[in-house]
Design an enzyme around this catalytic site. Structure first.
Site, PDB file in Angstrom:
ATOM      1  N   CYS A  53      12.058 -53.362  48.021  1.00 52.19           N
ATOM      2  CA  CYS A  53      12.672 -54.602  48.497  1.00 52.19           C
ATOM      3  C   CYS A  53      12.295 -54.908  49.953  1.00 52.19           C
ATOM      4  O   CYS A  53      11.892 -56.025  50.290  1.00 52.19           O
ATOM      5  CB  CYS A  53      14.184 -54.549  48.358  1.00 52.19           C
ATOM      6  SG  CYS A  53      14.896 -52.965  48.726  1.00 52.19           S
ATOM      7  N   HIS A 107      18.677 -57.551  53.262  1.00 45.38           N
ATOM      8  CA  HIS A 107      18.004 -56.765  54.305  1.00 45.38           C
ATOM      9  C   HIS A 107      17.492 -57.692  55.407  1.00 45.38           C
ATOM     10  O   HIS A 107      17.018 -58.797  55.121  1.00 45.38           O
ATOM     11  CB  HIS A 107      16.808 -56.018  53.721  1.00 45.38           C
ATOM     12  CG  HIS A 107      17.143 -54.933  52.743  1.00 45.38           C
ATOM     13  ND1 HIS A 107      18.398 -54.372  52.612  1.00 45.38           N
ATOM     14  CD2 HIS A 107      16.344 -54.292  51.856  1.00 45.38           C
ATOM     15  CE1 HIS A 107      18.368 -53.436  51.672  1.00 45.38           C
ATOM     16  NE2 HIS A 107      17.141 -53.358  51.186  1.00 45.38           N
TER      17      HIS A 107
HETATM   18  C1  2RA Z   1      17.156 -49.227  49.655  1.00 47.70           C
HETATM   19  N1  2RA Z   1      14.942 -50.169  49.371  1.00 47.70           N
HETATM   20  O1  2RA Z   1      17.471 -50.263  50.243  1.00 47.70           O
HETATM   21  C2  2RA Z   1      15.827 -49.119  48.942  1.00 47.70           C
HETATM   22  C3  2RA Z   1      15.998 -49.082  47.453  1.00 47.70           C
HETATM   23  N2  2RA Z   1      16.572 -50.254  46.945  1.00 47.70           N
HETATM   24  O2  2RA Z   1      17.900 -48.228  49.588  1.00 47.70           O
END
Ligand code: 2RA
Length: 329
Positions: free
Chosen positions: A126, A234
């Site tokens: 991601c 994120h």
């Molecule tokens: C996380 N990118 O954010 C990794 C797995 N989704 O923990």
């Protein structure tokens, strides 16, 4: 299309079902798949109820496409079995991403690499997807030499256990820990396990996957991945050094004209991306674009995306859409 969703009862699996319905993906038959303990559970999709089936039953049902979000171990064991049965697998785990025989795809960047022969296709991590969405068009124009990225990652990237831990800590109650430390009122500079070089797996995914997706091993990436008590998506502070100079307004225009990117960048109106507003959306949001005054040919930017959507479910389904539109399945 007969479509299997493997990991249908998990956090990403549920978003996959939501996005499949939203995008009206051409499904003639849905096969929700999960581990034995969930077999028989009912899930609802577009107003109809479906019973969850086990892995072997799903293989035998010979889906056209299987969307996997069930962890690396399950994918390593079962993706080849689905492929042998003629199903094209698009896998969200890290199991196949760095396999030289498997394609690692962000449709807006490298879907054209896909062929009918690709029976196991890897969906990138991601935090990598949202970053390369912004890097790729700029690399084409100015050639990227080096990227320094710090991530501020949602606890949904870890899963339900992490969301429960934050809720417990917020409520002041005890419960199972997804992390080594409290996440409420904290920032944990560790996403995934440490490698021998002192980086975490998450940080090395940003380094390794970026090179493979953009198709240029000369791009140097160094990352610090941090977990924060956020759920919407994120965020990433990215510093890019180009081989050549650039015009900052041209950078904004290139990004603005890139499908899948929304530029939110106006200091006068306090306009910049935030997970609170990215949650539930499929675009990658870019802002705080500014020249790095400490180094030539360099700039900073802030990138935010919903890690469960463009970071996982939506990117996976966009790959499936490309396969269908180009008659590769
Ligand atoms: C996380 N990118 O954010 C990794 C797995 N989704 O923990």
């Amino acid at each position: 299309m007969k479509v299997a969703v493997v990991g249908a009862t998990g956090m990403v699996g549920e978003v996959m079902l939501q996005v499949l319905a939203e995008r009206n993906f051409p499904i003639t038959e849905l096969i929700p798949v999960a581990s034995e303990r969930s077999v028989g559970k009912e899930i609802e999709f577009k107003g109809k109820k479906y019973k969850v089936v086990g892995m072997q039953t799903a293989v035998d049902m010979k889906a056209d496409i299987a969307l996997f979000s069930a962890g690396g171990e399950t994918s390593l064991t079962w993706a080849p079995k689905f492929a042998e049965a003629g199903t094209t697998v698009i896998d969200n785990s890290s199991a196949w991403r760095m396999d030289p025989t498997k394609k690692l795809v962000v449709p807006e960047i490298n879907a054209s690499e896909l062929t009918k022969e690709d029976k196991i296709i890897a969906n990138p991590n991601c935090s990598t997807i949202q970053m390369v969405m912004a890097l790729a068009p700029l690399h084409k124009k100015y050639n990227i030499k080096r990227v320094i990225v710090s991530t501020y990652q949602s606890i949904t990237g870890t899963g339900v256990k992490a969301v429960q831990q934050l809720e417990n800590e917020y409520a002041g109650t005890k419960g199972e820990m997804a992390y080594k430390y409290q996440i409420h009122r904290n920032a944990i500079p560790q996403c995934d396990v440490f490698e021998d070089n002192g980086y975490t797996k998450e940080e090395m995914k940003l380094t390794r996957e970026t090179k493979k997706i953009i198709g240029d091993d000369s791009i140097n990436v160094t990352a610090t991945a941090v977990r924060i008590p956020v759920v919407g998506g994120h965020s990433e502070a990215v510093n890019i050094e180009f081989s050549n100079d650039f015009d900052i307004n041209e950078v904004r225009s290139i990004l603005h004209n890139t499908p899948g990117i929304t530029v939110q960048d106006n200091n006068d109106t306090y306009t910049y991306p935030m997970p609170l507003y990215a949650q539930g959306k499929d675009d990658v949001f870019v802002g705080r674009i500014r020249r790095d005054e400490s180094q030539a040919n360099s700039l900073n930017m802030w990138i935010v995306a919903d890690n469960l959507r463009k970071g996982a479910a939506t990117n996976t389904i966009q790959i499936a859409e490309y396969l269908v539109e180009n008659k590769l399945v």
